[in-house]
Design a protein around this motif. Structure first.
Motif, PDB file in Angstrom:
ATOM      1  N   ASP A 159     -19.246  19.742   3.648  1.00  0.00           N
ATOM      2  CA  ASP A 159     -18.665  19.221   2.408  1.00  0.00           C
ATOM      3  C   ASP A 159     -17.412  20.014   2.048  1.00  0.00           C
ATOM      4  O   ASP A 159     -17.486  21.233   1.851  1.00  0.00           O
ATOM      5  CB  ASP A 159     -19.665  19.312   1.252  1.00  0.00           C
ATOM      6  N   VAL A 160     -16.283  19.315   1.946  1.00  0.00           N
ATOM      7  CA  VAL A 160     -15.002  19.966   1.658  1.00  0.00           C
ATOM      8  C   VAL A 160     -14.322  19.249   0.494  1.00  0.00           C
ATOM      9  O   VAL A 160     -14.099  18.034   0.536  1.00  0.00           O
ATOM     10  CB  VAL A 160     -14.080  19.958   2.891  1.00  0.00           C
ATOM     11  N   VAL A 161     -13.997  20.020  -0.542  1.00  0.00           N
ATOM     12  CA  VAL A 161     -13.211  19.516  -1.675  1.00  0.00           C
ATOM     13  C   VAL A 161     -11.736  19.719  -1.345  1.00  0.00           C
ATOM     14  O   VAL A 161     -11.322  20.825  -0.978  1.00  0.00           O
ATOM     15  CB  VAL A 161     -13.578  20.265  -2.967  1.00  0.00           C
ATOM     16  N   VAL A 162     -10.958  18.666  -1.473  1.00  0.00           N
ATOM     17  CA  VAL A 162      -9.516  18.749  -1.249  1.00  0.00           C
ATOM     18  C   VAL A 162      -8.864  18.874  -2.629  1.00  0.00           C
ATOM     19  O   VAL A 162      -8.652  17.887  -3.336  1.00  0.00           O
ATOM     20  CB  VAL A 162      -8.996  17.522  -0.482  1.00  0.00           C
ATOM     21  N   MET A 163      -8.597  20.118  -3.021  1.00  0.00           N
ATOM     22  CA  MET A 163      -8.152  20.432  -4.386  1.00  0.00           C
ATOM     23  C   MET A 163      -6.631  20.465  -4.452  1.00  0.00           C
ATOM     24  O   MET A 163      -5.993  21.329  -3.854  1.00  0.00           O
ATOM     25  CB  MET A 163      -8.732  21.787  -4.812  1.00  0.00           C
ATOM     26  N   THR A 164      -6.078  19.507  -5.193  1.00  0.00           N
ATOM     27  CA  THR A 164      -4.629  19.433  -5.379  1.00  0.00           C
ATOM     28  C   THR A 164      -4.339  19.824  -6.820  1.00  0.00           C
ATOM     29  O   THR A 164      -4.315  18.985  -7.728  1.00  0.00           O
ATOM     30  CB  THR A 164      -4.126  18.010  -5.064  1.00  0.00           C
ATOM     31  N   LEU A 165      -4.136  21.110  -7.069  1.00  0.00           N
ATOM     32  CA  LEU A 165      -4.123  21.637  -8.432  1.00  0.00           C
ATOM     33  C   LEU A 165      -3.021  21.025  -9.292  1.00  0.00           C
ATOM     34  O   LEU A 165      -3.217  20.780 -10.489  1.00  0.00           O
ATOM     35  CB  LEU A 165      -3.980  23.161  -8.401  1.00  0.00           C
ATOM     36  N   GLY A 166      -1.853  20.778  -8.716  1.00  0.00           N
ATOM     37  CA  GLY A 166      -0.757  20.243  -9.515  1.00  0.00           C
ATOM     38  C   GLY A 166      -0.989  18.847 -10.047  1.00  0.00           C
ATOM     39  O   GLY A 166      -0.306  18.406 -10.971  1.00  0.00           O
ATOM     40  N   ARG A 167      -1.978  18.131  -9.490  1.00  0.00           N
ATOM     41  CA  ARG A 167      -2.275  16.771  -9.941  1.00  0.00           C
ATOM     42  C   ARG A 167      -3.404  16.712 -10.959  1.00  0.00           C
ATOM     43  O   ARG A 167      -3.694  15.636 -11.498  1.00  0.00           O
ATOM     44  CB  ARG A 167      -2.624  15.886  -8.734  1.00  0.00           C
ATOM     45  N   ALA A 172      -1.476  11.570 -12.063  1.00  0.00           N
ATOM     46  CA  ALA A 172      -0.513  11.336 -10.988  1.00  0.00           C
ATOM     47  C   ALA A 172      -1.088  10.555  -9.823  1.00  0.00           C
ATOM     48  O   ALA A 172      -0.357  10.147  -8.923  1.00  0.00           O
ATOM     49  CB  ALA A 172       0.028  12.672 -10.483  1.00  0.00           C
ATOM     50  N   GLY A 173      -2.395  10.354  -9.806  1.00  0.00           N
ATOM     51  CA  GLY A 173      -3.036   9.720  -8.674  1.00  0.00           C
ATOM     52  C   GLY A 173      -3.369  10.730  -7.597  1.00  0.00           C
ATOM     53  O   GLY A 173      -2.751  11.797  -7.499  1.00  0.00           O
ATOM     54  N   PRO A 174      -4.373  10.434  -6.760  1.00  0.00           N
ATOM     55  CA  PRO A 174      -4.751  11.359  -5.693  1.00  0.00           C
ATOM     56  C   PRO A 174      -3.717  11.401  -4.584  1.00  0.00           C
ATOM     57  O   PRO A 174      -2.920  10.475  -4.420  1.00  0.00           O
ATOM     58  CB  PRO A 174      -6.078  10.777  -5.193  1.00  0.00           C
ATOM     59  N   ASP A 175      -3.742  12.474  -3.814  1.00  0.00           N
ATOM     60  CA  ASP A 175      -2.815  12.658  -2.702  1.00  0.00           C
ATOM     61  C   ASP A 175      -3.390  11.958  -1.474  1.00  0.00           C
ATOM     62  O   ASP A 175      -4.013  12.579  -0.607  1.00  0.00           O
ATOM     63  CB  ASP A 175      -2.606  14.147  -2.441  1.00  0.00           C
ATOM     64  N   LEU A 191     -15.226  14.547   2.755  1.00  0.00           N
ATOM     65  CA  LEU A 191     -14.123  14.986   1.909  1.00  0.00           C
ATOM     66  C   LEU A 191     -14.303  14.478   0.485  1.00  0.00           C
ATOM     67  O   LEU A 191     -14.665  13.314   0.266  1.00  0.00           O
ATOM     68  CB  LEU A 191     -12.791  14.478   2.466  1.00  0.00           C
ATOM     69  N   TYR A 192     -13.986  15.355  -0.473  1.00  0.00           N
ATOM     70  CA  TYR A 192     -14.052  15.007  -1.897  1.00  0.00           C
ATOM     71  C   TYR A 192     -12.679  15.268  -2.507  1.00  0.00           C
ATOM     72  O   TYR A 192     -12.188  16.400  -2.497  1.00  0.00           O
ATOM     73  CB  TYR A 192     -15.122  15.852  -2.609  1.00  0.00           C
ATOM     74  N   ALA A 193     -12.055  14.235  -3.024  1.00  0.00           N
ATOM     75  CA  ALA A 193     -10.731  14.362  -3.621  1.00  0.00           C
ATOM     76  C   ALA A 193     -10.839  15.025  -4.988  1.00  0.00           C
ATOM     77  O   ALA A 193     -11.729  14.700  -5.780  1.00  0.00           O
ATOM     78  CB  ALA A 193     -10.087  12.986  -3.772  1.00  0.00           C
ATOM     79  N   ALA A 194      -9.917  15.937  -5.280  1.00  0.00           N
ATOM     80  CA  ALA A 194      -9.888  16.604  -6.581  1.00  0.00           C
ATOM     81  C   ALA A 194      -8.448  16.715  -7.053  1.00  0.00           C
ATOM     82  O   ALA A 194      -7.616  17.320  -6.379  1.00  0.00           O
ATOM     83  CB  ALA A 194     -10.520  17.992  -6.489  1.00  0.00           C
ATOM     84  N   GLY A 195      -8.179  16.096  -8.187  1.00  0.00           N
ATOM     85  CA  GLY A 195      -6.835  16.126  -8.752  1.00  0.00           C
ATOM     86  C   GLY A 195      -6.184  14.766  -8.729  1.00  0.00           C
ATOM     87  O   GLY A 195      -5.887  14.233  -7.661  1.00  0.00           O
ATOM     88  N   GLY A 196      -5.996  14.176  -9.918  1.00  0.00           N
ATOM     89  CA  GLY A 196      -5.206  12.966 -10.036  1.00  0.00           C
ATOM     90  C   GLY A 196      -5.961  11.662 -10.099  1.00  0.00           C
ATOM     91  O   GLY A 196      -5.346  10.610 -10.305  1.00  0.00           O
ATOM     92  N   VAL A 197      -7.287  11.668  -9.917  1.00  0.00           N
ATOM     93  CA  VAL A 197      -8.031  10.403  -9.911  1.00  0.00           C
ATOM     94  C   VAL A 197      -8.038   9.803 -11.312  1.00  0.00           C
ATOM     95  O   VAL A 197      -8.496  10.420 -12.265  1.00  0.00           O
ATOM     96  CB  VAL A 197      -9.470  10.621  -9.399  1.00  0.00           C
ATOM     97  N   ARG A 198      -7.535   8.555 -11.406  1.00  0.00           N
ATOM     98  CA  ARG A 198      -7.303   7.931 -12.714  1.00  0.00           C
ATOM     99  C   ARG A 198      -8.323   6.873 -13.093  1.00  0.00           C
ATOM    100  O   ARG A 198      -8.440   6.523 -14.272  1.00  0.00           O
ATOM    101  CB  ARG A 198      -5.917   7.288 -12.722  1.00  0.00           C
ATOM    102  N   GLY A 199      -9.044   6.330 -12.125  1.00  0.00           N
ATOM    103  CA  GLY A 199      -9.986   5.288 -12.451  1.00  0.00           C
ATOM    104  C   GLY A 199     -10.474   4.549 -11.219  1.00  0.00           C
ATOM    105  O   GLY A 199     -10.261   4.994 -10.077  1.00  0.00           O
ATOM    106  N   PRO A 200     -11.135   3.399 -11.417  1.00  0.00           N
ATOM    107  CA  PRO A 200     -11.745   2.664 -10.299  1.00  0.00           C
ATOM    108  C   PRO A 200     -10.773   2.253  -9.206  1.00  0.00           C
ATOM    109  O   PRO A 200     -11.161   2.196  -8.035  1.00  0.00           O
ATOM    110  CB  PRO A 200     -12.362   1.447 -10.997  1.00  0.00           C
ATOM    111  N   ALA A 201      -9.526   1.966  -9.535  1.00  0.00           N
ATOM    112  CA  ALA A 201      -8.573   1.582  -8.490  1.00  0.00           C
ATOM    113  C   ALA A 201      -8.334   2.740  -7.523  1.00  0.00           C
ATOM    114  O   ALA A 201      -8.239   2.534  -6.297  1.00  0.00           O
ATOM    115  CB  ALA A 201      -7.253   1.132  -9.113  1.00  0.00           C
ATOM    116  N   ASP A 202      -8.244   3.955  -8.046  1.00  0.00           N
ATOM    117  CA  ASP A 202      -8.095   5.114  -7.166  1.00  0.00           C
ATOM    118  C   ASP A 202      -9.352   5.330  -6.328  1.00  0.00           C
ATOM    119  O   ASP A 202      -9.271   5.699  -5.154  1.00  0.00           O
ATOM    120  CB  ASP A 202      -7.789   6.377  -7.980  1.00  0.00           C
TER     121      ASP A 202
END
Length: 227
Positions: A159-167, A172-175, A191-202
């Motif tokens: 399990d890996v979190v992909v942490m994009t701190l600036g988002r 801003a949406g995920p990278d 993979l788990y996205a972190a930073g920028g997730v805005r809602g169901p479309a993302d």
């Protein structure tokens, strides 16, 4: 919501309160104001988040530990556990030494998250394996922590979190490009996205490229997700 995609609510702790994260500028985070809870106490905010979304895991970032080297905020973690006994905790408390992880595991308060920003080499991540979650941290174009942890998926646990701190917290949406590249480099990693997730479309976009889940805070507080 995409089938099988995991939403993991996030709590950021600072001085015993939940704070609102924005753009990774941790020193300026203020106590959270949210329609999901009265006040910013960890237990109340945890209940509010889990009332807003169905989740089996809650991510807790202990900023005092990450920023200042303080020990894990046991009182806040115990308050969260008492408020939400069924949820599993993933706890990032700036772990950088095996002794600190061992002490935390002895508390039986969750699964440790090992952030690349807190490491000097790949040793701790490799030694812990799937006992821990690994967070691959970046800020802007800068990769935080040893290059080996970014370049060698063989060091990573399941399990890996992909942490994009600036988002974080800025809508801003995920990278997606970075996540797509990491997915190609290590197809077996969750993979788990972190930073920028805005809602169901993302969420749909992330699921479409094979991401297993996302860490979300601001979008839940702002009502973009509902149970």
């Amino acid at each position: 919501m995409a089938d099988g995609f995991e939403i993991i609510p996030v709590i950021d702790l600072r001085h015993g309160q939940v704070v609102r994260a924005r753009a990774g500028e941790r020193a300026s985070y203020a106590p959270i104001v949210t329609p999901l809870a009265k006040g910013s106490s960890p237990g109340a905010v945890a209940r509010g988040l889990l009332g807003a979304v169905r989740a089996t895991v809650l991510y807790v970032a202990d900023l005092d530990a990450i920023m200042d080297g303080a020990p894990p905020d046991r009182a806040s973690l115990e308050a969260i556990r008492a408020a939400c006994p069924a949820v599993r905790l993933w706890v990032d408390a700036g772990f950088s030494q095996a002794a600190g992880v061992e002490s935390f595991l002895g508390m039986n308060l969750g699964r440790p998250v090992i952030g690349s920003e807190s490491q000097t080499d790949a040793g701790l991540v490799r030694a812990l394996g799937d006992q821990a979650v690994f967070s691959l941290d970046t800020r802007g174009c800068a990769r935080l922590g040893p290059d080996a942890l970014h370049d060698e998926p063989t060091h990573w646990p399941r399990d890996v979190v992909v942490m994009t701190l600036g988002r974080v917290g800025v809508g801003a949406g995920p990278d997606l490009d970075r996540l797509r590249a990491l997915r190609a480099a290590s197809p077996a990693t969750r993979l788990y996205a972190a930073g920028g997730v805005r809602g169901p479309a993302d969420v749909a976009a992330l699921a479409g490229i094979g991401v297993a889940g996302a860490l979300v805070a601001s979008a839940i507080h702002d009502g973009a997700f509902v149970a």
